[in-house]
Design a protein around this motif. Structure first.
Motif, PDB file in Angstrom:
ATOM      1  N   PRO A 118      50.547  52.374  42.582  1.00 23.12           N
ATOM      2  CA  PRO A 118      49.284  52.892  43.352  1.00 23.12           C
ATOM      3  C   PRO A 118      48.700  54.195  43.135  1.00 23.12           C
TER       4      PRO A 118
ATOM      5  N   GLU B 153      46.023  46.771  46.124  1.00 26.84           N
ATOM      6  CA  GLU B 153      46.394  46.956  46.763  1.00 26.84           C
ATOM      7  C   GLU B 153      45.813  48.166  48.309  1.00 26.84           C
TER       8      GLU B 153
ATOM      9  N   LYS C  17      55.830  45.936  41.335  1.00 22.86           N
ATOM     10  CA  LYS C  17      54.489  45.452  41.481  1.00 22.86           C
ATOM     11  C   LYS C  17      53.526  46.429  41.303  1.00 22.86           C
TER      12      LYS C  17
END
Lengths: 366, 366
Positions: free
Chosen positions: A338, A365, A335
């Motif tokens: 972050p 996110e 993904k």
């Protein structure tokens, strides 16, 4: 909200930054992989968020990007390594390799390191031993933020201990823990959220328990694992002290309140008794004790038995040390990593200063 | 109120009891000295109060008083010792001597032990290294009383870690800590006083925090150092697990919930995967890292600096690990060892059963 960046993009970015600071291709590659391993494993406080901090130390002349890292003393199972003020991200893997080489011959290898700097996450170095069928141990001292039991003075760093132990069909056991109740990174998260801390993490300048996550900037201190005397803080204090002594008194690095600070704007302590910051590494060959296959069979048995321990109400499983970090890796590889806005801004500024292209985000996110 | 006995009288008594149980003169002397070192150092739960427990294990055929303790596997810096079901009080000094001998040659020595029993206080064995200008390390697993974080099942013992580090003009640094918030001995003291426990020491059978010091008898569990997840209990759980794995998986002893219990009336666990209880010892020669004089000078500097750390309000000094135990020794040698009435009764009964004269008290204290 966090901005997501592909792992490979952030690693390339860090690598380019380290090269601009004068690191060799090999060192820049190694340093960026070690740094980003923290982000992959979910330890955001020790990853790319620290990149500009390392560069400021280099700008301040406190990090040498072309170090002559070397063994300065050794026996069959021990060595002292001088990091020549190099990046801890490069010095630590060098020293851990020495420990592994010693263990290959003598059964175990133990290396104390002086003249180094912040080395990233402790667990990463300990895990180098796993592929050699060895147990890996890694620890480091750090600049003083922690008050001993009964004291209001900051005398110890968060001084982590990591132990990586190979298993067979089960994933390895990887403990990686600061010897404090809470890591400083947890306070930083609450600062950003403007939320209170739980009691037992830190005290104010007078030694009173505090719930203000900014209390360290006001003369407060982190508490050793155990929080207070009644709950065993003298044990956390003792463990942090052992890490300090193994890492720095054994190697000739700075210890206690003399450990050089990570922020480059903080002046160095006066009358420093040693050189740089210290680490300690160990490697133990499994078959120096038991046939490796036999040991791994029992580690699998240990792990599956602990995994099957009856969970408390409200919990669906009992974790093995290393589970959360290991489970984070494939998710973040897929993904992206972050990064909070404040860190993105800091990295973008760094990119501009160093003349390096800043990577494009791959998503967002909550 | 406690009844005082002269240290020498209690040691002679314990020695006579061990001889009656079949120990050689040498083993009985060693076992009684190791056992009584706990009383001298103020760790009453691990001293003479356990004497009748050892004898009951012998009566139950779980301790062999004429063991053939031997090294069953070794490399330059490691060994595995089989204790042949001997008293841990005798097996542990044997294994620690092997670690010291290895360190004399290879720089460090690391010994994992199987087929042993309760070894007294961990610190005593670690301290054997001090006179050789070595750092000593000692740990042991123990029968399961501790629930991992998020669990209600007792999976680990109080699994202590001890580290003894020589200094120069200062007394040595001696950390000796259970990897739990509170030792079981502290619960026993509160049971006798019929007082409540502080929160954070133990939980009930459902995983709820309990203040009942009898909660372990009702299916409860001790909590790992850190007490709860928010205060780092996963770190205490990880440390206790490392002790278990180093002591037992590396040696071939029993681990986790299979460690044999100390009370002889408790049945052995089913499907035990190893032999007896496990320990782990380490010795590191100081001069395998730094010249001993240089190291000791810095240890003195470390200790005096930490001693001078600013005390918190209500405290007049900051302690160095080992201070309380060291300060207890001369007091107890001079005034006698305090023994509570219940233990005196138990020892008097043991004396009669074994046909040994019970010593005369030398005083009383509140």
């Amino acid at each position: 909200m966090s901005i997501l960046f592909a792992y490979d993009d952030l690693t390339e970015f860090a690598c380019s930054i380290f090269k601009k600071a004068g690191c060799s291709d090999r060192d820049a590659r190694l340093a960026s992989e070690v740094l980003l391993s923290a982000d992959l494993r979910g330890i955001d406080s020790h990853g790319v968020a620290r990149l500009s901090g390392y560069i400021r130390l280099w700008e301040g002349g406190r990090i040498n990007t072309c170090p002559d890292i070397k063994v300065v003393h050794e026996t069959m199972s021990t060595a002292v390594v001088d990091g020549d003020s190099g990046l801890g991200l490069v010095v630590a893997p060098f020293a851990m390799r020495v420990a592994i080489q010693k263990a290959a011959v003598a059964g175990t290898g133990w290396v104390s390191v002086r003249n180094s700097n912040h080395f990233g996450i402790a667990g990463k170095h300990a895990m180098m031993a796993l592929e050699h069928d060895m147990i890996g141990i890694s620890m480091t001292n750090a600049s003083a933020l922690v008050a001993p039991t009964f004291s209001v003075e900051r005398m110890l760093g968060t001084n982590p201990i990591a132990v990586a132990i190979p298993a067979g069909s089960q994933p390895p056991f990887v403990a990686d823990l600061a010897t404090t109740t809470a890591a400083n990174g947890k306070l930083e998260i609450l600062q950003r959220k403007e939320e209170n801390m739980p009691k037992g993490w830190a005290q104010d300048v007078n030694g009173k328990n505090s719930t203000d996550p900014n209390i360290l900037k006001k003369g407060g201190a982190l508490l050793p694992l155990g929080s207070d005397r009644e709950h065993g803080s003298h044990k956390g204090y003792a463990l942090g002290s052992v890490v300090d002594i193994f890492s720095a008194v054994l190697s000739g690095a700075n210890y206690g309140p003399w450990v050089p600070p990570f922020p480059a704007y903080v002046p160095l302590p006066q009358n420093m008794p040693g050189k740089g910051l210290g680490h300690f590494f160990g490697a133990m060959r499994i078959d120096a004790f038991q046939p490796a296959a036999e040991f791994k069979k029992h580690m699998d048995h240990w792990i599956t038995r602990f995994r099957s321990a009856k969970p408390a109400k409200g919990h669906d499983r009992v974790l093995i040390p290393g589970d959360p970090e290991r489970e984070s890796e494939p998710v973040r590889r897929a993904k992206g990593i972050p990064v909070v806005q404040a860190v993105v801004d800091d990295l973008a500024e760094l990119a501009e200063k160093m003349g390096v292209k800043f990577p494009v985000e791959c998503g967002r996110e909550e």
